[in-house]
Design an enzyme around this catalytic site. Sequence first.
Site, PDB file in Angstrom:
ATOM      1  N   HIS A 123       0.866  -1.186   0.000  1.00 40.38           N
ATOM      2  CA  HIS A 123       0.000   0.000   0.000  1.00 40.38           C
ATOM      3  C   HIS A 123       0.908   1.244   0.000  1.00 40.38           C
ATOM      4  O   HIS A 123       1.986   1.219   0.586  1.00 40.38           O
ATOM      5  CB  HIS A 123      -0.833  -0.052   1.284  1.00 40.38           C
ATOM      6  CG  HIS A 123      -1.925   0.956   1.399  1.00 40.38           C
ATOM      7  ND1 HIS A 123      -1.686   2.280   1.691  1.00 40.38           N
ATOM      8  CD2 HIS A 123      -3.268   0.836   1.285  1.00 40.38           C
ATOM      9  CE1 HIS A 123      -2.844   2.925   1.754  1.00 40.38           C
ATOM     10  NE2 HIS A 123      -3.825   2.070   1.508  1.00 40.38           N
ATOM     11  N   ASP A 200       2.874  -4.657   7.565  1.00 41.95           N
ATOM     12  CA  ASP A 200       1.620  -3.929   7.418  1.00 41.95           C
ATOM     13  C   ASP A 200       0.479  -4.899   7.723  1.00 41.95           C
ATOM     14  O   ASP A 200       0.121  -5.739   6.892  1.00 41.95           O
ATOM     15  CB  ASP A 200       1.531  -3.392   5.985  1.00 41.95           C
ATOM     16  CG  ASP A 200       0.212  -2.679   5.715  1.00 41.95           C
ATOM     17  OD1 ASP A 200      -0.682  -2.714   6.588  1.00 41.95           O
ATOM     18  OD2 ASP A 200       0.082  -2.100   4.622  1.00 41.95           O
ATOM     19  N   GLN A 203      -4.744  -5.093   6.925  1.00 43.82           N
ATOM     20  CA  GLN A 203      -5.768  -6.035   6.469  1.00 43.82           C
ATOM     21  C   GLN A 203      -5.754  -7.325   7.288  1.00 43.82           C
ATOM     22  O   GLN A 203      -6.807  -7.866   7.626  1.00 43.82           O
ATOM     23  CB  GLN A 203      -5.560  -6.370   4.977  1.00 43.82           C
ATOM     24  CG  GLN A 203      -5.772  -5.202   4.036  1.00 43.82           C
ATOM     25  CD  GLN A 203      -7.211  -4.728   3.951  1.00 43.82           C
ATOM     26  OE1 GLN A 203      -8.147  -5.464   4.222  1.00 43.82           O
ATOM     27  NE2 GLN A 203      -7.393  -3.467   3.596  1.00 43.82           N
ATOM     28  N   LYS A 226     -10.523  -0.238  10.187  1.00 41.99           N
ATOM     29  CA  LYS A 226     -10.766  -1.519   9.504  1.00 41.99           C
ATOM     30  C   LYS A 226     -10.956  -2.661  10.503  1.00 41.99           C
ATOM     31  O   LYS A 226     -11.300  -3.771  10.133  1.00 41.99           O
ATOM     32  CB  LYS A 226      -9.606  -1.833   8.555  1.00 41.99           C
ATOM     33  CG  LYS A 226      -9.537  -0.832   7.407  1.00 41.99           C
ATOM     34  CD  LYS A 226      -8.373  -1.070   6.495  1.00 41.99           C
ATOM     35  CE  LYS A 226      -8.262   0.072   5.501  1.00 41.99           C
ATOM     36  NZ  LYS A 226      -6.988   0.080   4.780  1.00 41.99           N
ATOM     37  N   CYS A 364      -4.540   2.603  -3.799  1.00 40.05           N
ATOM     38  CA  CYS A 364      -3.273   3.030  -3.169  1.00 40.05           C
ATOM     39  C   CYS A 364      -2.177   2.006  -3.405  1.00 40.05           C
ATOM     40  O   CYS A 364      -1.319   1.789  -2.525  1.00 40.05           O
ATOM     41  CB  CYS A 364      -3.436   3.299  -1.676  1.00 40.05           C
ATOM     42  SG  CYS A 364      -4.643   4.567  -1.298  1.00 40.05           S
TER      43      CYS A 364
HETATM   44  C1  LIG Z   1      -5.951   0.838   4.776  1.00 41.47           C
HETATM   45  C2  LIG Z   1      -4.579   0.342   4.608  1.00 41.47           C
HETATM   46  C3  LIG Z   1      -3.487   1.138   4.953  1.00 41.47           C
HETATM   47  C4  LIG Z   1      -3.630   2.573   5.435  1.00 41.47           C
HETATM   48  O1  LIG Z   1      -4.311   2.692   6.635  1.00 41.47           O
HETATM   49  P1  LIG Z   1      -5.075   4.069   7.006  1.00 41.47           P
HETATM   50  O2  LIG Z   1      -5.650   3.793   8.351  1.00 41.47           O
HETATM   51  O3  LIG Z   1      -6.121   4.265   5.963  1.00 41.47           O
HETATM   52  O4  LIG Z   1      -4.087   5.168   7.039  1.00 41.47           O
HETATM   53  C5  LIG Z   1      -2.237   0.587   4.808  1.00 41.47           C
HETATM   54  N1  LIG Z   1      -2.067  -0.663   4.345  1.00 41.47           N
HETATM   55  C6  LIG Z   1      -3.095  -1.453   4.013  1.00 41.47           C
HETATM   56  C7  LIG Z   1      -2.830  -2.844   3.533  1.00 41.47           C
HETATM   57  C8  LIG Z   1      -4.392  -0.986   4.116  1.00 41.47           C
HETATM   58  O5  LIG Z   1      -5.397  -1.765   3.765  1.00 41.47           O
END
Ligand SMILES: *Cc1c(COP(=O)(O)O)cnc(C)c1O
Length: 406
Positions: A123, A200, A203, A226, A364
């Site tokens: 992302h 990261d 998800q 999320k 993104c």
């Molecule tokens: C949503 C997301 C982000 C960014 O998170 P925000 O809370 O929107 O800043 C980064 N990496 C992944 C895989 C995402 O799905």
Amino acid sequence: MTFDPQAFRAEFPILSREVYGKPLRYLDNAASVQKPRVVVDKLTELMTHSYANVHRGLHALSNEATTAYEQARESARAYLNAASPDEVIFTAGGTDGFNLAGNALGQHAIGEGDEIILTVMEHHSNIVPWHFLRERKGAVLKWLDVDEDGNVDLDAYRALFTDRTRLVAVTHQSNVLGAYTPLGEMARIAHEHDALILADGCQATVHGPVDVQALGVDLYVATGHKLYGPSGIGLLYGRKALLDSLPPFKGGGEMIDQVTKENVTYNVAPHRFEAGTPPILEAIGLGTALDFIAAQDVEGLRAHEDALTGHAIEALSALNFVTVYGRQEGKGPVVAFNIDGAHPHDVATILDRQGVAVRAGHHCCQPLMERLGVSATARASFAAYNTHEEVEALADACRKAKDLLG
Ligand SMILES: *Cc1c(COP(=O)(O)O)cnc(C)c1O
């Protein structure tokens, strides 16, 4: 206790509304997830009963708010299986976590000629902070390819390491392909090369608790909105020894030990990284959301998400005018697709009119779009409150879109 999708869905008030006179089918969960009643109620209770600033007052409300805030940190610790609540920093979201980590590492551990390994399915929020270090510090970005399904080749990964590799910054689960990376293996290999690994988890955390200790990662980012929690809040996990070695990012109240006219000394982690009044309501709301998910039959919840994903891939693949991206076995509930000859924005607009909310664009993830040879895709993504009837509605709406656009 077994996971009951209908009972779970009933906990989300927003899901009973309509759009354009049609039932809402909310399939944009990889962008943000709806909030259960317990979170809504918790925020109302706080604002009507226990709200004050945290860590500062000596009065009853401040003590209650501080206790709730620190309990939320403990909920996050448990959800991530961190060794201590001191390893959990509240951030303003996923993006904020990457920027905190990037800034701290850039001042401390990464300099001219030092190398950072990324996959092409990251992302942008796990890319741009590293581009900052490339622009500002002369760091070198090294890219690991993935196959069409998002699978990582560990031999190709190993081959990217040199004695200048300082950091691996890699997703745990792709927000486009749904693919998981072999994160535990990747962490082990990074450490063999004395490199740090940041993952990261924006998800991967959404489908139940994760275990940062078993994964062996040094830093791990998650985002509240999320995770069935509020927006404006996120988590950055860091190993205690690493956090203690990192300089602060933002300066202000609460992150200090002492301030004089000549000098400043800093508080210990995690407070060192939480300058100013934190997102109090959001953090406590997130803690409530994490407790709510952890209290589910998580295996049953995942099985339901898996079934929805399999159903969606099958239903969309059965349409001979649809291309589905990403078929990794056991992937997360994200299904990116395109309709032949139609722009995904137009597709999403037509689906919306049928009450079906999906995302369209590059998500993104422009380097991944380049890898897949497309400029954009539509994307349906499921949460545990979605239903098989909604998957059928998605396929029906795609037929309609093809009739109108093809
Ligand atoms: C949503 C997301 C982000 C960014 O998170 P925000 O809370 O929107 O800043 C980064 N990496 C992944 C895989 C995402 O799905």
